[in-house]
Design a protein around this motif. Structure first.
Motif, short mmCIF file in Angstrom:
data_model
loop_
_atom_site.label_atom_id
_atom_site.label_comp_id
_atom_site.label_asym_id
_atom_site.label_seq_id
_atom_site.Cartn_x
_atom_site.Cartn_y
_atom_site.Cartn_z
N LEU A 119 1.83 -5.00 -14.56
CA LEU A 119 0.69 -6.08 -14.25
C LEU A 119 1.50 -7.17 -13.79
O LEU A 119 2.22 -7.03 -14.89
N VAL A 120 1.38 -7.59 -12.61
CA VAL A 120 2.63 -9.07 -12.69
C VAL A 120 2.16 -10.75 -12.58
O VAL A 120 0.39 -10.68 -11.75
N SER A 121 2.20 -11.41 -13.48
CA SER A 121 1.41 -12.43 -13.24
C SER A 121 2.12 -14.10 -13.88
O SER A 121 3.13 -13.65 -14.61
N PRO A 122 1.72 -14.69 -12.96
CA PRO A 122 2.15 -15.81 -13.46
C PRO A 122 1.52 -16.35 -14.88
O PRO A 122 0.61 -15.94 -15.06
N VAL A 125 10.53 -13.06 -15.90
CA VAL A 125 11.45 -13.93 -15.15
C VAL A 125 11.28 -15.62 -14.98
O VAL A 125 9.76 -15.11 -14.26
N THR A 126 11.45 -16.28 -14.55
CA THR A 126 11.55 -17.78 -14.04
C THR A 126 11.99 -18.09 -13.32
O THR A 126 13.12 -18.07 -13.16
N VAL A 127 11.51 -18.88 -12.17
CA VAL A 127 11.91 -18.91 -11.07
C VAL A 127 11.55 -20.55 -10.59
O VAL A 127 10.39 -20.96 -11.08
N ASN A 128 12.08 -20.56 -9.40
CA ASN A 128 11.69 -22.22 -9.14
C ASN A 128 11.36 -22.15 -7.69
O ASN A 128 12.42 -21.63 -6.84
N VAL A 129 10.33 -21.88 -7.82
CA VAL A 129 10.03 -21.83 -6.23
C VAL A 129 9.20 -22.91 -5.44
O VAL A 129 8.90 -24.02 -5.79
N PRO A 130 10.02 -23.38 -4.51
CA PRO A 130 9.86 -24.10 -3.18
C PRO A 130 8.62 -24.46 -2.46
O PRO A 130 7.89 -23.19 -2.70
N SER A 131 8.14 -25.30 -2.29
CA SER A 131 7.26 -25.68 -1.71
C SER A 131 6.48 -24.91 0.15
O SER A 131 5.66 -25.28 0.21
N ALA A 132 7.93 -24.63 0.80
CA ALA A 132 7.60 -24.07 1.55
C ALA A 132 8.29 -21.96 1.95
O ALA A 132 9.29 -22.42 1.09
N GLY A 133 8.05 -21.22 2.90
CA GLY A 133 8.43 -20.08 2.62
C GLY A 133 8.21 -19.45 2.29
O GLY A 133 6.78 -19.13 1.34
N LYS A 134 8.92 -18.49 2.38
CA LYS A 134 8.43 -16.52 1.90
C LYS A 134 9.79 -17.12 0.30
O LYS A 134 10.62 -16.91 0.69
N ASN A 135 9.17 -16.19 -1.35
CA ASN A 135 10.20 -16.22 -2.08
C ASN A 135 10.11 -15.28 -2.34
O ASN A 135 9.16 -14.76 -2.40
N ASP A 136 11.50 -14.50 -3.04
CA ASP A 136 11.59 -12.96 -2.96
C ASP A 136 12.18 -12.82 -4.78
O ASP A 136 13.01 -13.45 -4.82
N VAL A 137 11.75 -12.23 -5.01
CA VAL A 137 12.80 -11.84 -6.66
C VAL A 137 12.13 -10.96 -7.67
O VAL A 137 11.65 -9.25 -6.89
N GLU A 138 13.13 -10.10 -7.56
CA GLU A 138 13.57 -9.18 -8.73
C GLU A 138 13.54 -8.78 -10.41
O GLU A 138 13.80 -9.66 -10.59
N ILE A 139 12.79 -8.23 -10.32
CA ILE A 139 12.10 -7.95 -11.73
C ILE A 139 12.28 -6.81 -12.93
O ILE A 139 12.27 -6.00 -11.40
N THR A 140 13.73 -7.22 -14.07
CA THR A 140 13.99 -6.13 -14.28
C THR A 140 12.84 -5.59 -15.68
O THR A 140 13.26 -6.71 -16.33
N ALA A 141 12.31 -4.65 -15.75
CA ALA A 141 11.39 -5.08 -16.95
C ALA A 141 12.48 -3.59 -18.02
O ALA A 141 13.05 -2.88 -17.59
N LYS A 142 12.50 -4.15 -19.54
CA LYS A 142 13.51 -3.42 -19.85
C LYS A 142 11.92 -3.03 -21.23
O LYS A 142 11.08 -3.47 -21.41
N SER A 172 6.46 -12.70 -3.80
CA SER A 172 6.80 -10.70 -3.39
C SER A 172 8.12 -10.35 -4.04
O SER A 172 8.64 -11.24 -4.42
N GLY A 173 8.34 -8.71 -4.76
CA GLY A 173 9.37 -8.74 -4.90
C GLY A 173 8.94 -7.42 -5.61
O GLY A 173 7.96 -6.63 -5.18
N VAL A 174 9.87 -6.87 -6.22
CA VAL A 174 10.09 -5.13 -6.84
C VAL A 174 10.12 -5.88 -7.83
O VAL A 174 11.15 -6.34 -8.65
N VAL A 175 9.67 -4.61 -9.26
CA VAL A 175 9.63 -4.56 -10.46
C VAL A 175 10.47 -3.17 -10.72
O VAL A 175 10.12 -2.62 -9.75
N GLN A 176 12.04 -3.51 -10.86
CA GLN A 176 12.73 -1.97 -11.77
C GLN A 176 12.82 -1.90 -13.30
O GLN A 176 13.11 -2.70 -13.91
N ASP A 177 13.09 -0.52 -13.40
CA ASP A 177 13.85 -0.76 -14.64
C ASP A 177 14.97 -0.97 -14.96
O ASP A 177 15.62 -1.23 -13.87
N SER A 178 15.95 -1.25 -16.56
CA SER A 178 17.14 -1.43 -16.31
C SER A 178 18.28 -0.59 -15.20
O SER A 178 19.32 -1.17 -14.80
#
Length: 110
Positions: free
Chosen positions: A49-52, A93-110, A34-40
């Motif tokens: 649209l957020v997609s792996p 953004v490239t993230v290293n996702v662990p195999s357990a737990g919830k993962n949060d990411v912040e993505i800045t769109a430009k 999960s996470g938030v997409v934000q501007d600069s």
């Protein structure tokens, strides 16, 4: 008649081959991302649209009115892409996702 049976057999074989190629075999379960997409400027952006990158057809989601999203991804190194057509911005953004737990990411769109 024999020619149409051969054609039908070739089409069935092609469909089975395509299905086998398109489905990846993952030993691990997906984990939440999960996470938030934000501007600069740090302002959240809705309707993005957020997609792996490796499975966009399976896990693509849209950000809500607060720029938040939640999807599932497989553990390991994952590239997440974002497209915000309403404001003509993109992000990645490239993230290293662990195999357990919830993962949060912040993505800045430009």
């Amino acid at each position: 008649m024999i020619r149409s049976i051969k054609t039908l057999g070739a089409l069935i074989l092609m469909a089975i081959t395509l299905a086998a190629c398109s489905s990846e075999n993952h030993d691990e379960e997906q984990v939440p991302l999960s996470g938030v997409v934000q501007d600069s400027y740090g302002t959240p952006i809705s309707n993005c649209l957020v997609s792996p990158a490796n499975r966009p057809e399976e896990n693509a989601v849209m950000t809500d009115s607060s720029g938040s999203f939640e999807t599932g991804v497989y553990p390991g190194k994952q590239k997440i892409t974002v497209t915000c057509p309403d404001v003509n911005l993109k992000g990645e953004v490239t993230v290293n996702v662990p195999s357990a737990g919830k993962n949060d990411v912040e993505i800045t769109a430009k």
